[in-house]
Design a protein around this motif. Structure first.
Motif, PDB file in Angstrom:
ATOM      1  N   ASP A 116       0.821  -1.206   0.000  1.00 24.03           N
ATOM      2  CA  ASP A 116       0.000   0.000   0.000  1.00 24.03           C
ATOM      3  C   ASP A 116       0.857   1.259   0.000  1.00 24.03           C
ATOM      4  N   GLY A 117       2.192   1.104   0.114  1.00 26.83           N
ATOM      5  CA  GLY A 117       3.087   2.257   0.127  1.00 26.83           C
ATOM      6  C   GLY A 117       4.105   2.162   1.250  1.00 26.83           C
TER       7      GLY A 117
ATOM      8  N   LYS B   5      -5.789   7.397  -0.424  1.00 26.45           N
ATOM      9  CA  LYS B   5      -4.959   8.586  -0.221  1.00 26.45           C
ATOM     10  C   LYS B   5      -5.812   9.782   0.214  1.00 26.45           C
TER      11      LYS B   5
ATOM     12  N   THR C  98      -4.526  12.834   0.154  1.00 20.07           N
ATOM     13  CA  THR C  98      -4.062  13.843  -0.797  1.00 20.07           C
ATOM     14  C   THR C  98      -3.296  13.135  -1.907  1.00 20.07           C
TER      15      THR C  98
ATOM     16  N   ASP D  56      -0.355  13.453  -3.082  1.00 14.07           N
ATOM     17  CA  ASP D  56       1.059  13.173  -2.848  1.00 14.07           C
ATOM     18  C   ASP D  56       1.301  12.300  -1.619  1.00 14.07           C
ATOM     19  N   THR D  57       0.262  11.738  -1.048  1.00 20.49           N
ATOM     20  CA  THR D  57       0.399  10.835   0.097  1.00 20.49           C
ATOM     21  C   THR D  57       1.169   9.583  -0.328  1.00 20.49           C
TER      22      THR D  57
ATOM     23  N   TRP E  74       1.085   6.592   0.595  1.00 23.23           N
ATOM     24  CA  TRP E  74       0.393   5.316   0.682  1.00 23.23           C
ATOM     25  C   TRP E  74      -0.901   5.414  -0.124  1.00 23.23           C
ATOM     26  N   GLY E  75      -1.710   4.345  -0.046  1.00 25.15           N
ATOM     27  CA  GLY E  75      -2.960   4.320  -0.811  1.00 25.15           C
ATOM     28  C   GLY E  75      -2.828   3.618  -2.139  1.00 25.15           C
ATOM     29  N   GLU E  76      -1.787   2.775  -2.270  1.00 23.91           N
ATOM     30  CA  GLU E  76      -1.472   2.160  -3.567  1.00 23.91           C
ATOM     31  C   GLU E  76      -1.962   0.720  -3.710  1.00 23.91           C
TER      32      GLU E  76
END
Length: 277
Positions: free
Chosen positions: A18-19, A75, A77, A79-80, A82-84
């Motif tokens: 996830d990052g 995410k 935002t 540019d966070t 994580w969230g991948e």
């Protein structure tokens, strides 16, 4: 075999992510004086911080597809870092619909973030064909008013809805997922923290959850992080597991170690360390 896959007997583990997260050293290990890190700098990021992966291990066993831990979630935002996770599923030719079971090693925020998503103002399971498994002890702990804000801040959004959605399964003690996979209580980090023992075709393996956050803890098993709810129980659990993993040469999948998180605990010249595989 691709670098993000590990096979143990008939069990296949795919490491997704996830990052990444990185914390200031004093923030994450506040009880460890700076001088104690001398000689251990190789365990830190180039900036001298504590960096760890947010792995999701997808395990295939006896026709089941099991996602272990679901990262921090979408995410907030662009540019966070994580969230991948869903992007990584797609990159490896997998879909959330493929997953039969979602297993939480514990209910901390960086392991449950993709359990559900908001759709038309209500929660729906991210993995629509899956049952979701968490230990009874962590289910109770994440409802404890004394722990929610500091230890389980996103449980009301990412764990509690699973009951109303009718997809929640609670685990007591050792819990069999398949004849090759058994959940083992490894408490301390959280009251109901669990690891996954793998036994297939005479081969063994272990998915560690948060028994380890950093490779320095393999040698320094008493070093606890600020995230460990019960430091003394954490030390006992980690000490016993590191001894067993070294003695038996069991391969490990460690959620927060550098991707893909596969390795063994080995000893050379009297020191124990992580050997990536």
């Amino acid at each position: 075999m691709p670098g993000n896959k590990l096979t143990i007997g008939n069990v296949e583990i795919t490491s997704l992510s996830d990052g990444l997260l990185e914390f200031d050293l004093c923030n994450f290990f506040p009880a460890i004086p700076n001088e104690d890190w001398h000689g251990h700098e190789s365990h830190l990021s180039p900036s001298g911080g504590v960096r760890f992966n947010l792995a999701c291990f997808v395990i295939r066993s006896e026709g089941r597809t099991i996602a272990v831990d679901t990262g921090l979630g979408p995410k907030p935002t662009p540019d966070t870092p994580w969230g991948e996770l869903l992007n990584d599923f797609a990159a490896h030719g997998m879909k959330p619909e493929d997953v039969d079971m979602v297993v939480m090693t514990h209910a901390h925020r960086d392991h449950i973030g993709w359990n559900v998503v908001s759709q038309d103002g209500k929660y729906v399971p991210t993995f629509p064909n899956a049952r979701y498994y968490v230990s009874t002890r962590d289910w109770e702990a994440c409802h404890d008013p004394a722990l929610i804000e500091t230890r389980f801040p996103n449980a009301p959004d990412c764990v509690w809805p699973l009951e109303d959605l009718g997809v929640l399964e609670l685990m007591e003690g050792e819990h069999v997922l398949t004849s090759e996979l058994t959940m083992l209580p490894t408490p301390g980090h959280t009251p109901g923290h669990m690891s996954i023992a793998i036994s297939s075709q005479g081969e063994q393996g272990l998915v560690l959850g948060d028994v380890l956050h950093n490779t320095v803890q393999i040698e320094n098993t008493d070093w606890v992080s600020r995230a460990d709810i019960d430091p003394e129980t954490t030390r006992i659990t980690r000490r016993n597991l590191m001894d067993r993993l070294e003695r038996d040469g069991i391969p490990v999948a460690a959620v927060h170690l550098a991707s893909p998180g596969f390795g063994r605990i080995v000893r050379t010249e009297g020191r124990r360390y992580w050997q990536a595989i």
